[in-house]
Design an enzyme around this catalytic site. Sequence first.
Site, PDB file in Angstrom:
ATOM      1  N   LYS A   1       0.831  -1.211   0.000  1.00 14.00           N
ATOM      2  CA  LYS A   1       0.000   0.000   0.000  1.00 14.00           C
ATOM      3  C   LYS A   1       0.868   1.265   0.000  1.00 14.00           C
ATOM      4  O   LYS A   1       0.652   2.205  -0.776  1.00 14.00           O
ATOM      5  CB  LYS A   1      -0.912  -0.018   1.241  1.00 14.00           C
ATOM      6  CG  LYS A   1      -1.576   1.296   1.575  1.00 14.00           C
ATOM      7  CD  LYS A   1      -2.697   1.611   0.626  1.00 14.00           C
ATOM      8  CE  LYS A   1      -3.238   3.001   0.873  1.00 14.00           C
ATOM      9  NZ  LYS A   1      -4.483   3.253   0.229  1.00 14.00           N
TER      10      LYS A   1
ATOM     11  N   CYS B   1      -3.995  10.751   0.805  1.00 16.09           N
ATOM     12  CA  CYS B   1      -3.258   9.494   0.598  1.00 16.09           C
ATOM     13  C   CYS B   1      -1.833   9.752   0.158  1.00 16.09           C
ATOM     14  O   CYS B   1      -0.889   9.482   0.878  1.00 16.09           O
ATOM     15  CB  CYS B   1      -3.962   8.662  -0.474  1.00 16.09           C
ATOM     16  SG  CYS B   1      -5.677   8.386  -0.095  1.00 16.09           S
TER      17      CYS B   1
HETATM   18  N1  SAJ Z   1      -1.215  14.707  -9.392  1.00 16.60           N
HETATM   19  C1  SAJ Z   1      -0.275  15.450 -10.090  1.00 16.60           C
HETATM   20  N2  SAJ Z   1       0.215  14.963 -11.265  1.00 16.60           N
HETATM   21  C2  SAJ Z   1      -0.226  13.774 -11.786  1.00 16.60           C
HETATM   22  C3  SAJ Z   1      -1.183  13.019 -11.068  1.00 16.60           C
HETATM   23  C4  SAJ Z   1      -1.667  13.503  -9.867  1.00 16.60           C
HETATM   24  O1  SAJ Z   1       0.164  16.529  -9.668  1.00 16.60           O
HETATM   25  O2  SAJ Z   1       0.247  13.419 -12.874  1.00 16.60           O
HETATM   26  C5  SAJ Z   1      -1.734  15.205  -8.103  1.00 16.60           C
HETATM   27  C6  SAJ Z   1      -3.245  15.393  -8.066  1.00 16.60           C
HETATM   28  O3  SAJ Z   1      -3.632  16.619  -8.611  1.00 16.60           O
HETATM   29  C7  SAJ Z   1      -3.522  15.299  -6.573  1.00 16.60           C
HETATM   30  C8  SAJ Z   1      -2.500  14.270  -6.101  1.00 16.60           C
HETATM   31  O4  SAJ Z   1      -1.512  14.219  -7.112  1.00 16.60           O
HETATM   32  O5  SAJ Z   1      -3.260  16.523  -5.912  1.00 16.60           O
HETATM   33  C9  SAJ Z   1      -3.058  12.888  -5.809  1.00 16.60           C
HETATM   34  O6  SAJ Z   1      -4.034  12.502  -6.748  1.00 16.60           O
HETATM   35  P1  SAJ Z   1      -4.146  11.030  -7.379  1.00 16.60           P
HETATM   36  O7  SAJ Z   1      -5.269  10.995  -8.328  1.00 16.60           O
HETATM   37  O8  SAJ Z   1      -2.815  10.622  -7.896  1.00 16.60           O
HETATM   38  O9  SAJ Z   1      -4.412  10.073  -6.126  1.00 16.60           O
HETATM   39  P2  SAJ Z   1      -5.475  10.002  -4.907  1.00 16.60           P
HETATM   40  O10 SAJ Z   1      -4.780  10.499  -3.685  1.00 16.60           O
HETATM   41  O11 SAJ Z   1      -6.796  10.577  -5.233  1.00 16.60           O
HETATM   42  O12 SAJ Z   1      -5.681   8.394  -4.783  1.00 16.60           O
HETATM   43  C10 SAJ Z   1      -4.552   7.542  -4.570  1.00 16.60           C
HETATM   44  C11 SAJ Z   1      -4.632   6.360  -5.538  1.00 16.60           C
HETATM   45  N3  SAJ Z   1      -3.322   5.722  -5.596  1.00 16.60           N
HETATM   46  C12 SAJ Z   1      -2.617   5.610  -6.736  1.00 16.60           C
HETATM   47  O13 SAJ Z   1      -3.011   6.025  -7.792  1.00 16.60           O
HETATM   48  C13 SAJ Z   1      -1.289   4.895  -6.637  1.00 16.60           C
HETATM   49  C14 SAJ Z   1      -5.731   5.406  -5.119  1.00 16.60           C
HETATM   50  O14 SAJ Z   1      -5.709   4.213  -5.880  1.00 16.60           O
HETATM   51  C15 SAJ Z   1      -5.583   5.025  -3.641  1.00 16.60           C
HETATM   52  O15 SAJ Z   1      -6.662   4.231  -3.212  1.00 16.60           O
HETATM   53  C16 SAJ Z   1      -5.608   6.293  -2.815  1.00 16.60           C
HETATM   54  O16 SAJ Z   1      -4.511   7.124  -3.230  1.00 16.60           O
HETATM   55  C17 SAJ Z   1      -5.487   5.897  -1.360  1.00 16.60           C
HETATM   56  O17 SAJ Z   1      -6.514   5.918  -0.641  1.00 16.60           O
HETATM   57  O18 SAJ Z   1      -4.401   5.516  -0.937  1.00 16.60           O
END
Ligand code: SAJ
Length: 434
Positions: free
Chosen positions: A215, A269
């Site tokens: 995780k 997360c």
């Molecule tokens: N972000 C960027 N650049 C990118 C992708 C995302 O700056 O290319 C930023 C987003 O804007 C945001 C942050 O990263 O601020 C996180 O967003 P996210 O969509 O990457 O992830 P979360 O936090 O919504 O969800 C994650 C997921 N994990 C992964 O993709 C590895 C999800 O599957 C998990 O269940 C969740 O964390 C969790 O609960 O751990």
Amino acid sequence: MNYKKICVIGLGYIGLPTASTFAMQDLDVLGVDINPSIIATLNRGEIHIHEPGLREIFNTAIQAGKFRAATSPEEADAFIIAVPTPFRDHQFGEYQGKQFKLADMTAVISAAESILPVLREGNLVILESTSPPRTTVDLLAPILERSGLKAGIDFHLCYSPERVLPGQILRELIENARVIGGITPESAQAGFDLYSVFVKGKIIKTDSTTAEMVKLMENTYRDVNIAIANEFSRLAEKFSVDVWEAISIANLHPRVKILSPGPGVGGHCISVDPWFFVETAPEITPLIYQSRQVNDSQPAFVVRMVQRALGDLNGKQIAALGLAYKPDVDDLRESPAVEVVHLLQSQGARVLAWEPFKPDAKLPGVSMANSLEETLQNADAVLLLVSHTEFKKIEPDQISGKTRARIAIDTVNGWDSKSWQDAGFKIVKIGVGK
Ligand code: SAJ
């Protein structure tokens, strides 16, 4: 093993969907939460969190008499712990002058203690909360063994992380692969039997510490990869390159997949989980630590970008579009957009924010607009902070008459530079030094 009654402790955005999904499979589910108002709401047949489809399955479960809520656990075949593991408020760790955040495991400890009086031989206990490595064996097992029963011998104990995406929780709970880490192979098998009730994705059995690491590794991997994208945006500005063009070309390589730079990393997360590694092993996690620093300093990088576009920020009026931590959600937790607003204000700017997914958000020191029009009215610059679909659809020639602003600043690559220029705006985009 055959499960008839389970107890889900912690009825938040993971616990309640999990409890409801089990109840839909004809198990008797007791949902437990320390918050009496949540218990009252649920027992009235209402829900306190917003998640597509949850209301419907929750209603079905309640009407079938398969779900009840209470403030303390009862005897059951299995116990699932899904409580928050936030940071400690005012306590930090330190290693060679570097400060790091510490996990607050209080809720996991109280949940485990609440099970003690009702734990019986043959039971299964599963922890789902994101936790530092070895939590299941070093923290949870000793608490549960105060019952006089031995973990892995008299009762089964597992770690099985939730890995679902808000907005798609119900589908992902069923379809995603699920990892079940047992403190013994028999415990892992017991956890496998329980989740087989509804999980259609692959269920992988392993040991509990591997499951804990899986995780944390998933979210740390993403954080580190976003950090390198953010650093590339800084390099591109320095070398007068358009980072978006460079990334799209680099990503043509079959083994390269660079993520997107932005105003930083938010949510509960990805901006949190890497610290669980740093806290438990600061001497061997310099990369993870540094990635957190890069992503946490990205809002300040955005503010320098705004300063370059507008000059002295004192007294300048800025229309901030979006406060959520990522596109098309109403979640503002740890949002870098909110941090940008605070930093701009500390430089003397007057910021009016418009967040269509949470227009009535109450954030200390942040002025909220009631509409896009209101934000734009007296603005000197329009600042795009979140790539909400409706913001990407904004037509610059349509809004040019609604604002005196002639500067548009795009921190998420949500807008087409040419159409803004054609509508008379100077456009400044993150990572574009051309
Ligand atoms: N972000 C960027 N650049 C990118 C992708 C995302 O700056 O290319 C930023 C987003 O804007 C945001 C942050 O990263 O601020 C996180 O967003 P996210 O969509 O990457 O992830 P979360 O936090 O919504 O969800 C994650 C997921 N994990 C992964 O993709 C590895 C999800 O599957 C998990 O269940 C969740 O964390 C969790 O609960 O751990």
